[in-house]
Design an enzyme around this catalytic site. Sequence first.
Site, PDB file in Angstrom:
ATOM      1  N   ARG A 175     -10.271  18.024   9.720  1.00 20.08           N
ATOM      2  CA  ARG A 175      -9.370  18.161  10.857  1.00 20.08           C
ATOM      3  C   ARG A 175      -9.464  19.540  11.496  1.00 20.08           C
ATOM      4  O   ARG A 175      -9.881  20.496  10.857  1.00 20.08           O
ATOM      5  CB  ARG A 175      -7.907  17.924  10.425  1.00 20.08           C
ATOM      6  CG  ARG A 175      -7.653  16.570   9.809  1.00 20.08           C
ATOM      7  CD  ARG A 175      -6.213  16.427   9.355  1.00 20.08           C
ATOM      8  NE  ARG A 175      -5.968  15.157   8.692  1.00 20.08           N
ATOM      9  CZ  ARG A 175      -5.713  14.015   9.306  1.00 20.08           C
ATOM     10  NH1 ARG A 175      -5.658  13.990  10.632  1.00 20.08           N
ATOM     11  NH2 ARG A 175      -5.523  12.911   8.631  1.00 20.08           N
ATOM     12  N   LYS A 217     -13.273   2.581   0.385  1.00 21.19           N
ATOM     13  CA  LYS A 217     -13.020   2.476   1.825  1.00 21.19           C
ATOM     14  C   LYS A 217     -14.320   2.795   2.570  1.00 21.19           C
ATOM     15  O   LYS A 217     -14.839   3.902   2.471  1.00 21.19           O
ATOM     16  CB  LYS A 217     -11.894   3.441   2.233  1.00 21.19           C
ATOM     17  CG  LYS A 217     -10.554   3.071   1.622  1.00 21.19           C
ATOM     18  CD  LYS A 217      -9.502   4.127   1.852  1.00 21.19           C
ATOM     19  CE  LYS A 217      -9.071   4.231   3.300  1.00 21.19           C
ATOM     20  NZ  LYS A 217      -7.950   5.204   3.453  1.00 21.19           N
ATOM     21  N   THR A 246      -6.972  -1.699   9.742  1.00 24.42           N
ATOM     22  CA  THR A 246      -6.845  -0.799  10.900  1.00 24.42           C
ATOM     23  C   THR A 246      -6.574  -1.541  12.209  1.00 24.42           C
ATOM     24  O   THR A 246      -7.382  -2.346  12.664  1.00 24.42           O
ATOM     25  CB  THR A 246      -8.080   0.111  11.103  1.00 24.42           C
ATOM     26  OG1 THR A 246      -8.479   0.667   9.849  1.00 24.42           O
ATOM     27  CG2 THR A 246      -7.727   1.250  12.049  1.00 24.42           C
ATOM     28  N   ARG A 287       0.843  -1.202   0.000  1.00 21.42           N
ATOM     29  CA  ARG A 287       0.000   0.000   0.000  1.00 21.42           C
ATOM     30  C   ARG A 287       0.874   1.246   0.000  1.00 21.42           C
ATOM     31  O   ARG A 287       1.766   1.390   0.836  1.00 21.42           O
ATOM     32  CB  ARG A 287      -0.896   0.002   1.241  1.00 21.42           C
ATOM     33  CG  ARG A 287      -1.678   1.302   1.469  1.00 21.42           C
ATOM     34  CD  ARG A 287      -2.599   1.139   2.674  1.00 21.42           C
ATOM     35  NE  ARG A 287      -3.255   2.366   3.080  1.00 21.42           N
ATOM     36  CZ  ARG A 287      -2.971   3.046   4.193  1.00 21.42           C
ATOM     37  NH1 ARG A 287      -2.015   2.605   5.022  1.00 21.42           N
ATOM     38  NH2 ARG A 287      -3.606   4.158   4.491  1.00 21.42           N
TER      39      ARG A 287
END
Length: 485
Positions: A80, A226, A287, A39
């Site tokens: 964020r 995702k 994850t 990845r």
Amino acid sequence: MTQANPQLRRTKIVATLGPATDDPATLEKLLLAGVNVVRINFSHGDPDEHRRRVEMVREISIRHRLFVAVLGDLQGPKIRIARFADKKIFLKDGDKFTLDAGMDKLAGHQTAIGLDYEDLPRDCHPGDILMLDDGRVQMRVDSIEGEKVHTIVTVGGDLSNNKGINLQGGGLSAPALTKKDLRDIKTAAALDVEYLAVSFPRSGADIERARELMLEAGGNAGIVAKIERAETVASEEALDDMIAASDAVMVARGDLGVEIGDASLVGVQKRIIKRARQMNKVVITATQMMESMINSQLPTRAEVFDVANAVLDGTDAVMLSGETAAGNYPVQTVQAMVRVILGAEVQREIQRSRHRMDQEYEHIDETIALAVMYSANHLKGVKAIIALTESGQTPRVMSRISSGLPIFALSPSVKAQRKMMLYRGVQSVPFDPKGMDIEEMTHNSIQALKEAGHVAIGDVVILSRGNEIGLLGGTDTMQIVRVTD
């Protein structure tokens, strides 16, 4: 009942590249330890850095006659907070704190901070729960005043620069593809990656748009959705829309777990894996799978169970992130994951399947693929499955059926061979049938596996092929063969 060959691991491993793997010797050990897909995380690094890593992977792969796919992972929207003047603060339960889209992005302090995601005041409402830093700090929205979101801290803790924001239950409107992503898609196409992962897609339309952009840039990567927004798993229709648009899905448990809550995550993971397999799509579980191994040479018991449960659920691949990109023991982590996967794969309950036996099929190649698998699982003495394929479509459909038997996918296409490294139970074998008639093609394909030690004289194999060599989607024949001299 067929038994799995302990030397042929079915569940694949995706490993993230980073500073910890930049040493060529370390990367070589990592690939030889059992990595099937690397990845490239576009959230970090620049195009030259990504290019160097991909070139190293391909050089090592060729040298060792390995097939390793490359997955480019887009950063997606930066939802964020901005930065604190003193880098970090500590918030207590009950503190009042303001998230201010109009504030200087470098001037955060004890009671307020700016936002990289400036649409937050329009996306949330009083009573909403905002979760920062993967839910380590939580705030309830008290009121909204222009560009300011006034909150009350419900779960306190340390809060530092640029931490992510999630809205409990989902609903943030940030588009999946940013300007940076558009540039990175062009980089991914130039690198000829096998897969491209889209971060925070809202629906299948985001996946289709990424596919269009990849094709426009000259690439043909499979698109990975995702699954990390709550709204994408809120209904069967929403999940099916996402899966149908993609070539593969990733259970991105970090942000998804924050948005839907840890208590719901296990059941949702199982549902995604099951549904993806039903829809003939590939699924990656990701994850924190072995996160303790960033600093430890051994996984925790909880991590062992986590990986094993994903394998038992039928995931095609399990993914490592910081463990290999920045950890102290990247090679040992892959070795540990291999051990856990092999341990889980000997369980008899995952070696047989009634998957889709109550459905009708629309395509001849799909029908042949499923017929091969049902026959292999029920005909006594079958040792292997051989799929002669151009694109890898038939082995992908085959791999949706649980079996203890290896699926050997023989293809003349290096691109297809690399892509198939993400498919559960599929082993890529280079084979070019050009110039052969049907009888030669059948004989030579079995000979190739015999010479490699995968089958022996007297073994029964089931082979799928097309009667027209080189035709995409042309698989129309199943043949049961006993291996001879």
